[in-house]
Write a protein that holds these residues in place. Structure first.
Motif, mmCIF file in Angstrom:
data_model
loop_
_atom_site.group_PDB
_atom_site.id
_atom_site.type_symbol
_atom_site.label_atom_id
_atom_site.label_comp_id
_atom_site.label_asym_id
_atom_site.label_seq_id
_atom_site.Cartn_x
_atom_site.Cartn_y
_atom_site.Cartn_z
ATOM 1 N N ASP A 291 35.655 14.283 4.322
ATOM 2 C CA ASP A 291 36.045 14.752 3.294
ATOM 3 C C ASP A 291 35.870 13.659 2.130
ATOM 4 N N GLU A 292 36.185 12.426 2.219
ATOM 5 C CA GLU A 292 36.496 11.420 1.306
ATOM 6 C C GLU A 292 36.391 9.843 1.943
ATOM 7 N N LEU A 293 35.900 8.827 1.143
ATOM 8 C CA LEU A 293 36.151 7.413 1.304
ATOM 9 C C LEU A 293 36.823 7.102 0.243
ATOM 10 N N MET A 294 38.090 6.010 0.526
ATOM 11 C CA MET A 294 38.785 5.648 -0.334
ATOM 12 C C MET A 294 38.849 4.245 -0.405
ATOM 13 N N VAL A 295 38.643 3.598 -1.371
ATOM 14 C CA VAL A 295 38.540 2.134 -1.473
ATOM 15 C C VAL A 295 40.040 1.453 -1.228
ATOM 16 N N ILE A 296 40.184 0.491 -0.114
ATOM 17 C CA ILE A 296 41.416 -0.184 0.220
ATOM 18 C C ILE A 296 41.736 -1.377 -0.656
ATOM 19 N N SER A 297 40.675 -2.213 -0.449
ATOM 20 C CA SER A 297 40.654 -3.538 -1.019
ATOM 21 C C SER A 297 39.344 -4.108 -1.198
ATOM 22 N N GLY A 298 39.145 -5.167 -2.091
ATOM 23 C CA GLY A 298 37.762 -5.797 -2.398
ATOM 24 C C GLY A 298 37.121 -5.457 -3.614
ATOM 25 N N ASP A 299 37.670 -4.352 -4.247
ATOM 26 C CA ASP A 299 37.141 -3.836 -5.640
ATOM 27 C C ASP A 299 37.638 -4.927 -6.811
ATOM 28 N N GLY A 300 36.694 -5.334 -7.442
ATOM 29 C CA GLY A 300 37.117 -6.016 -8.486
ATOM 30 C C GLY A 300 36.936 -7.406 -8.510
ATOM 31 N N GLN A 301 36.637 -8.098 -7.475
ATOM 32 C CA GLN A 301 36.528 -9.241 -6.915
ATOM 33 C C GLN A 301 35.536 -10.333 -8.002
ATOM 34 N N GLN A 302 35.914 -11.291 -8.376
ATOM 35 C CA GLN A 302 34.962 -12.209 -8.968
ATOM 36 C C GLN A 302 35.105 -13.606 -8.359
ATOM 37 N N VAL A 303 34.149 -14.148 -8.003
ATOM 38 C CA VAL A 303 33.969 -15.293 -7.349
ATOM 39 C C VAL A 303 32.669 -16.162 -7.817
ATOM 40 N N GLU A 304 32.725 -17.551 -7.658
ATOM 41 C CA GLU A 304 31.674 -18.378 -8.316
ATOM 42 C C GLU A 304 30.392 -18.166 -7.380
ATOM 43 N N GLN A 305 29.407 -18.442 -8.053
ATOM 44 C CA GLN A 305 27.916 -18.418 -7.267
ATOM 45 C C GLN A 305 28.077 -19.256 -5.932
ATOM 46 N N GLY A 306 27.423 -18.749 -4.740
ATOM 47 C CA GLY A 306 27.395 -19.299 -3.693
ATOM 48 C C GLY A 306 28.757 -19.018 -3.003
ATOM 49 N N GLN A 307 29.863 -18.489 -3.419
ATOM 50 C CA GLN A 307 31.028 -18.378 -2.825
ATOM 51 C C GLN A 307 31.258 -17.095 -1.814
ATOM 52 N N GLU A 308 32.045 -17.029 -0.974
ATOM 53 C CA GLU A 308 32.565 -15.742 -0.219
ATOM 54 C C GLU A 308 33.428 -14.933 -0.966
ATOM 55 N N PHE A 309 33.026 -13.646 -0.950
ATOM 56 C CA PHE A 309 33.988 -12.476 -1.344
ATOM 57 C C PHE A 309 35.043 -12.483 -0.259
ATOM 58 N N SER A 310 36.199 -11.671 -0.480
ATOM 59 C CA SER A 310 37.019 -11.473 0.360
ATOM 60 C C SER A 310 36.697 -9.989 1.167
ATOM 61 N N SER A 311 36.934 -9.886 2.254
ATOM 62 C CA SER A 311 36.579 -8.624 2.913
ATOM 63 C C SER A 311 36.683 -7.301 2.066
ATOM 64 N N LEU A 312 35.934 -6.476 2.447
ATOM 65 C CA LEU A 312 35.757 -4.843 1.646
ATOM 66 C C LEU A 312 36.365 -4.283 2.766
ATOM 67 N N SER A 313 37.301 -3.188 2.379
ATOM 68 C CA SER A 313 38.062 -2.264 3.092
ATOM 69 C C SER A 313 38.050 -0.752 2.485
ATOM 70 N N VAL A 314 37.591 0.106 3.184
ATOM 71 C CA VAL A 314 37.770 1.597 2.630
ATOM 72 C C VAL A 314 38.603 2.487 3.739
ATOM 73 N N MET A 315 39.031 3.653 3.587
ATOM 74 C CA MET A 315 39.727 4.379 4.363
ATOM 75 C C MET A 315 39.077 5.844 4.437
ATOM 76 N N ALA A 316 38.594 6.280 5.493
ATOM 77 C CA ALA A 316 37.918 7.489 5.820
ATOM 78 C C ALA A 316 38.999 8.682 5.979
ATOM 79 N N ARG A 317 38.915 9.744 5.398
ATOM 80 C CA ARG A 317 39.903 10.700 5.733
ATOM 81 C C ARG A 317 38.956 12.139 5.574
ATOM 82 N N SER A 318 39.445 12.717 6.646
ATOM 83 C CA SER A 318 38.878 14.248 6.792
ATOM 84 C C SER A 318 39.966 15.243 7.023
#
Length: 113
Positions: A2-29
């Motif tokens: 049915d859907e994928l919902m964002v759990i974490s990682g949206d809206g991150q801002q990092v400087e050039q060449g740096q790593e973003f934090s992990s991205l997480s979603v939740m799958a629901r049926s």
């Protein structure tokens, strides 16, 4: 699914060449967590920042029994500032995360003799 919902990682801002934090979603049926689903994370870099997952896009993960899928490969900010979209797809469901590459600290890219 049915859907994928964002759990974490949206809206991150990092400087050039740096790593973003992990991205997480939740799958629901049917209103319940959907474990064992393959989720694909694709980089959509329309502003040409050079951002990508280490080893390239897409990154595929399998959701845990709680329906959560988290990237296990680092997303690396490119060398140019700008906005980047991460499109997430699984079994016909989709969602999008937005991240931002910001200019690095002045002098951060100065090479030492």
């Amino acid at each position: 699914m049915d859907e994928l919902m964002v759990i974490s990682g949206d809206g991150q801002q990092v400087e050039q060449g740096q790593e973003f934090s992990s991205l997480s979603v939740m799958a629901r049926s049917d209103g319940a967590a959907a474990g064992g689903r393959v989720v694909s994370f694709f980089v959509d870099d329309q502003e040409g920042t050079g951002t990508d997952f280490h080893g390239g896009s897409p990154v595929r993960v399998t959701t845990a029994s709680d329906g959560v899928g988290t990237t296990d490969v680092p997303l690396i900010a490119g060398g140019s500032p700008g906005a980047v979209q991460i499109k997430v797809l699984a079994d016909g469901a989709s969602t999008t995360l937005s991240v931002q590459v910001t200019p690095g600290a002045e002098g951060a890219h100065v090479q030492r003799p």
